[in-house]
Motif scaffolding. Structure first.
Motif, mmCIF file in Angstrom:
data_model
loop_
_atom_site.group_PDB
_atom_site.id
_atom_site.type_symbol
_atom_site.label_atom_id
_atom_site.label_comp_id
_atom_site.label_asym_id
_atom_site.label_seq_id
_atom_site.Cartn_x
_atom_site.Cartn_y
_atom_site.Cartn_z
ATOM 1 N N SER A 132 -29.250 39.931 -10.949
ATOM 2 C CA SER A 132 -28.693 40.436 -11.951
ATOM 3 C C SER A 132 -29.515 41.501 -13.006
ATOM 4 O O SER A 132 -29.254 42.408 -13.685
ATOM 5 N N SER A 133 -30.965 41.288 -12.476
ATOM 6 C CA SER A 133 -31.815 42.170 -13.214
ATOM 7 C C SER A 133 -31.613 43.602 -12.938
ATOM 8 O O SER A 133 -31.590 44.679 -13.831
ATOM 9 N N ARG A 134 -31.550 43.882 -11.685
ATOM 10 C CA ARG A 134 -31.167 45.188 -11.327
ATOM 11 C C ARG A 134 -29.954 45.833 -11.688
ATOM 12 O O ARG A 134 -29.517 46.972 -12.198
ATOM 13 N N LEU A 135 -28.991 44.931 -11.817
ATOM 14 C CA LEU A 135 -27.456 45.242 -12.439
ATOM 15 C C LEU A 135 -27.730 45.665 -13.926
ATOM 16 O O LEU A 135 -27.032 46.671 -14.388
ATOM 17 N N GLU A 136 -28.205 45.038 -14.646
ATOM 18 C CA GLU A 136 -28.249 45.199 -16.139
ATOM 19 C C GLU A 136 -29.346 46.185 -16.385
ATOM 20 O O GLU A 136 -28.764 47.287 -17.411
ATOM 21 N N SER A 137 -30.259 46.435 -15.659
ATOM 22 C CA SER A 137 -31.249 47.653 -15.756
ATOM 23 C C SER A 137 -30.389 49.134 -15.450
ATOM 24 O O SER A 137 -30.342 49.938 -16.334
#
Length: 326
Positions: free
Chosen positions: A281-286
């Protein structure tokens, strides 16, 4: 002369085909960016920062192109020779905060044409110390840069990004005040005992107490720092839990902060709690945050280019540069 690399973020390096002329244009813009504020306080890029903050807070922001040093009765040619400057106009001055004028071709400070195109922007002076707006002046749309992020095609004035978050922020403020009040009261409470007092050396549990009379006065002592308060025999004090804020309140704080982040269309973890970033999710949120920043830049850059282009056209009109710079 100082170079400003930020200028290339507007529309790239000058490309006139003449490297010497390109350098002159860069130096001219660097100097103008430093001096463009008519108040002489901020440079061009700092004014863009104020515009972004002002639009996020109040819904929109404006820039008025003007000449520094204009006097009554001055000839047009003399006016054109004056320095071109930019005056920042905050949202409350556009249309005036308390103006109730409603017309078919006028919406909240903007005069419209037959097809809904802005023709002029009505700018008021703000009276310092008094909630009054006076001396309205209609600025032609060609001399005014209106910065907003509309949500509808017929929206002419913006809405604060915090509009959806104000209720949540108010709740957070009140919760914090209540929690701080509870903590301060708990810190002020010292020691309570059912002993009616004892004389020093008598073997009482409280060697520093004073001999108190029985009765209601015992329970009515003021709470003071370091004081031992005596109660009547059989009386008791119930203290609330010391863990504050509790798990439920902490969850509520997190939920309110997530709603605030949503008003900016930003992921909560990216905007307010980087520790929550992790895994896929960190990549999606970034990427979501980057997309929102890119969208904001696409809205701002055309407004900044209008001001920059006005400075170049003014220089061409004064004969500083040939028309090829245009």
């Amino acid at each position: 002369m100082a170079q400003f690399p930020q200028s290339q973020a507007l529309s790239g390096w000058p490309q006139t085909g003449d490297t010497g002329l390109d350098t002159d244009v860069e130096e001219y813009l660097a100097e103008w960016f430093n001096q463009c504020d008519i108040t002489g306080r901020y440079d061009f890029f700092r004014m863009m920062e104020f515009a972004v903050m002002g639009m996020n807070r109040a819904g929109d922001f404006g820039f008025m192109l003007c000449r520094q040093g204009i006097e009554d009765g001055m000839e047009l040619e003399a006016k054109a020779g004056l320095p071109l400057r930019v005056q920042a106009i905050e949202a409350d001055r556009l249309g005036g905060l308390y103006q109730q004028t409603v017309e078919q071709n006028y919406i909240a400070g903007i005069t419209l044409g037959a097809f809904g195109e802005p023709l002029a922007y009505r700018v008021y002076e703000r009276v310092q110390g008094v909630d009054q707006y006076t001396n309205p002046v209609d600025i032609p749309a060609s001399q005014f840069v209106h910065y907003l992020d509309p949500m509808q095609i017929d929206m002419y004035r913006g809405i604060s990004k915090l509009d959806a978050a104000c209720a949540q922020l108010r709740d957070m403020y009140e919760l914090m005040e209540f929690i701080k009040g509870k903590a301060k009261l708990a810190s002020a409470l010292t020691v309570f005992t059912n002993s009616n007092g004892a004389i020093i050396g008598s073997g009482g549990m409280d060697a520093y107490s004073t001999q108190l009379s029985s009765g209601a006065a015992i329970a009515q002592q003021d709470i003071q720092y370091g004081q031992i308060n005596h109660l009547q025999n059989g009386a008791d004090i119930k203290f609330p839990e010391t863990a504050s804020p509790g798990p439920e309140t902490q969850y509520m704080f997190g939920l309110l902060l997530k709603l605030v982040a949503m008003s900016y269309n930003l992921p909560y973890s990216f905007a307010l709690d980087a520790s929550a970033l992790g895994g896929v999710s960190s990549r999606l949120e970034s990427e979501q945050a980057k997309a929102e920043f890119d969208r904001g830049q696409k809205i701002l850059i055309p407004k900044a280019n209008r001001l920059k282009d006005a400075a170049l056209m003014d220089a061409i009109g004064k004969g500083i540069f040939p028309t090829s710079v245009g």
